[in-house]
Enzyme design. Structure first.
Site, mmCIF file in Angstrom:
data_model
loop_
_atom_site.group_PDB
_atom_site.id
_atom_site.type_symbol
_atom_site.label_atom_id
_atom_site.label_comp_id
_atom_site.label_asym_id
_atom_site.label_seq_id
_atom_site.Cartn_x
_atom_site.Cartn_y
_atom_site.Cartn_z
ATOM 1 N N SER A 90 0.845 -1.195 0.000
ATOM 2 C CA SER A 90 0.000 0.000 0.000
ATOM 3 C C SER A 90 0.875 1.237 0.000
ATOM 4 O O SER A 90 2.010 1.219 0.509
ATOM 5 C CB SER A 90 -0.917 0.012 1.232
ATOM 6 O OG SER A 90 -1.558 1.278 1.383
ATOM 7 N N TYR A 138 -1.825 -1.574 10.465
ATOM 8 C CA TYR A 138 -1.987 -1.809 9.024
ATOM 9 C C TYR A 138 -0.783 -1.284 8.250
ATOM 10 O O TYR A 138 -0.190 -2.003 7.423
ATOM 11 C CB TYR A 138 -3.262 -1.138 8.524
ATOM 12 C CG TYR A 138 -3.480 -1.270 7.037
ATOM 13 C CD1 TYR A 138 -4.005 -2.440 6.492
ATOM 14 C CD2 TYR A 138 -3.154 -0.226 6.172
ATOM 15 C CE1 TYR A 138 -4.193 -2.560 5.122
ATOM 16 C CE2 TYR A 138 -3.341 -0.338 4.815
ATOM 17 C CZ TYR A 138 -3.865 -1.504 4.292
ATOM 18 O OH TYR A 138 -4.047 -1.625 2.930
#
Length: 362
Positions: free
Chosen positions: A231, A244
Site C-alpha cells: 500500500s 496496518y
C-alpha cells in the site's frame, strides 16, 4: 448444438445507484498524465511533429524545427533509458500460457482479489483462491474458480491446502498475495490480539505462501510470478492505522529481499516479481474515507488496479505498479525537510481521514 448460453447475474457497484458526479470530478492529474503520455510525451508523436514540420518545407535551421527535433530526441532517450533500466532490473519477460499456469490468489473472495480471480475464471484459467470466507459450490462453479477455506496466516493450513491445489490443478506458477485486514484504531486502543492478527494476515501470510509455493516456481521450466500487494500507506503511515501501515511497510522490505535472493538463485531469473503499492482503492476496506483532493489523489477503481496487475502478469514481466500517479512519487516526501513534510501532511488531511470513519474490516 441447441444448448442455451449460461446467463450470469450482474450486480453493479453501489456507486451507480447515486447521482452522477459533475464532469470536473473525473478530471484528475492521472487523466492529464495519461493524455500527455499518449501525445506530446510519446516519442513517436514527437517525431511525427518533426515530420509534419518538414512536410511544410520548414527549414532545418528554423527555431521551431530545432525545438521539435530536440524534444523528439529527449523523449526517445527517456524511453530507451527506461527500457534498458527495466531490462537490467527485471530481465527478459517469461512466456505465459494461461492453460499451463496455476494461479493462487490469497484473500480472493472479496475486493480486488475477487475481481482478479473472476477475470481469470471467465478465461478458463486454473485459479485457486485461499480465504477464510466460505464460498458455496454453485457460486464457485459459476465463476470457474476453486475456493479453499484457509487462514493464510497459519503455516500448517497453507501447507495442507497446497497439497490439495497440487492434486487438483497442479504446481502453482503464479502467486498473488492479496489477503489483508485493517482495524481503525489508535496504538493505545489496539489490543495485542488485534495487532498479532493484522501481522499474521498481512505480513506473515506472505512468508508462508512464499515458502510453500516458490520452490515449485523455481523448479518449473517456465518459471513463475509473485505479486506482492502492499500500500502507498507503507511509505507514509497514518493516524489510527499503525498496525496496518506497519504490516504493509514490512512487505516492502520482504519484496526487496525476495528479489535479492532470487538474483542469487540459479533459476531465480525465471521467477518474476511484481510490487503493487496502490493508493485508496474503491473497495469496502476503506469505504467512507474521503480523499483530500480528487484531482491530485483520486480514489482508484478496483478494475484499474486489476487491469494493471493482469497485464503485467500475462506479459510475463516483473516490475512495480503504483497507482494513482502520486503513489509513484510519494517516496520523495521522505527526503524533504521535516517542516515541509509536516505542512504537506496537514494539507493532505491524511492524519484526519480515519478519525471520522469508525471502520473495522476483515
Amino acid at each position: 448444438m441447441n444448448a442455451k448460453p449460461k446467463q450470469l447475474s450482474t450486480r453493479l457497484p453501489k456507486s451507480f445507484d447515486g447521482p452522477d458526479e459533475p464532469w470536473h470530478y473525473y478530471l484528475t492529474i492521472d487523466l492529464v498524465s495519461k493524455v500527455l503520455g499518449y501525445t506530446i510525451l510519446h516519442p513517436w508523436v514527437a517525431w511525427v511533429l518533426v515530420l509534419c514540420l518538414r512536410a511544410q518545407a520548414t527549414p532545418w535551421a528554423r527555431p521551431e524545427m530545432c525545438i521539435a527535433i530536440a524534444w523528439a530526441f529527449l523523449m526517445s532517450l527517456i524511453s530507451i533509458f527506461t527500457a534498458i533500466s527495466n531490462r537490467i532490473a527485471y530481465g527478459t519477460a517469461r512466456e505465459v500460457d494461461l492453460s499451463e499456469e496455476v494461479i493462487v490468489i490469497t484473500g480472493g473472495v472479496e475486493g480486488l482479489g475477487a475481481l482478479i480471480a473472476e477475470v481469470y475464471g471467465m478465461r478458463n484459467a486454473n485459479v485457486a483462491v485461499l480465504d477464510t470466507k466460505k464460498v458455496d459450490d454453485e457460486e464457485a462453479e459459476e465463476k470457474g474458480v476453486l475456493y479453499y477455506q484457509c487462514d493464510v496466516g497459519d503455516a500448517e493450513q497453507v501447507e495442507a491446502v497446497a497439497k490439495e491445489i497440487i492434486e487438483d490443478l497442479g504446481p502453482p506458477t503464479i502467486l498473488i498475495n492479496n489477503a489483508g485486514i485493517v482495524y481503525n484504531k489508535s496504538i493505545l486502543e489496539t489490543t495485542a490480539q488485534e495487532a498479532e492478527r493484522i501481522f499474521r494476515t498481512n505480513t506473515l501470510s506472505h512468508f508462508h505462501t512464499l515458502r510453500t509455493f516458490l520452490p515449485h516456481m523455481l523448479s518449473s521450466p517456465h518459471g513463475g510470478t509473485v505479486v506482492t500487494i502492499s500500500s502507498v500507506l507503507a511509505h507514509l503511515g497514518a493516524t489510527n492505522l499503525s498496525t496496518y501501515t506497519a504490516s504493509k511497510a514490512a512487505l516492502l522490505a520482504l519484496h526487496s529481499s525476495l528479489r535479492a535472493e532470487l538474483s542469487q538463485h540459479p533459476n531465480g531469473d525465471a521467477v518474476k516479481t511484481i510490487l503493487v503499492t496502490p493508493g485508496q482503492i474503491s473497495t469496502k476496506m476503506f469505504a467512507g474515507v474521503k480523499t483530500p483532493s480528487n484531482f491530485l489523489a483520486p480514489v482508484v477503481a478496483s478494475v484499474d488496479v486489476a487491469r494493471e496487475i493482469i497485464g503485467m502478469v500475462e506479459g510475463g514481466r516483473g516490475g512495480e505498479i503504483a497507482v494513482p500517479l502520486y503513489s509513484r512519487w510519494v517516496q520523495i516526501l521522505g527526503v524533504l525537510p521535516v517542516g515541509v513534510q509536516t505542512v504537506i501532511r496537514r494539507w493532505s488531511g491524511i492524519d484526519r481521514a480515519m478519525k471520522s470513519v469508525g471502520m473495522k474490516h476483515e
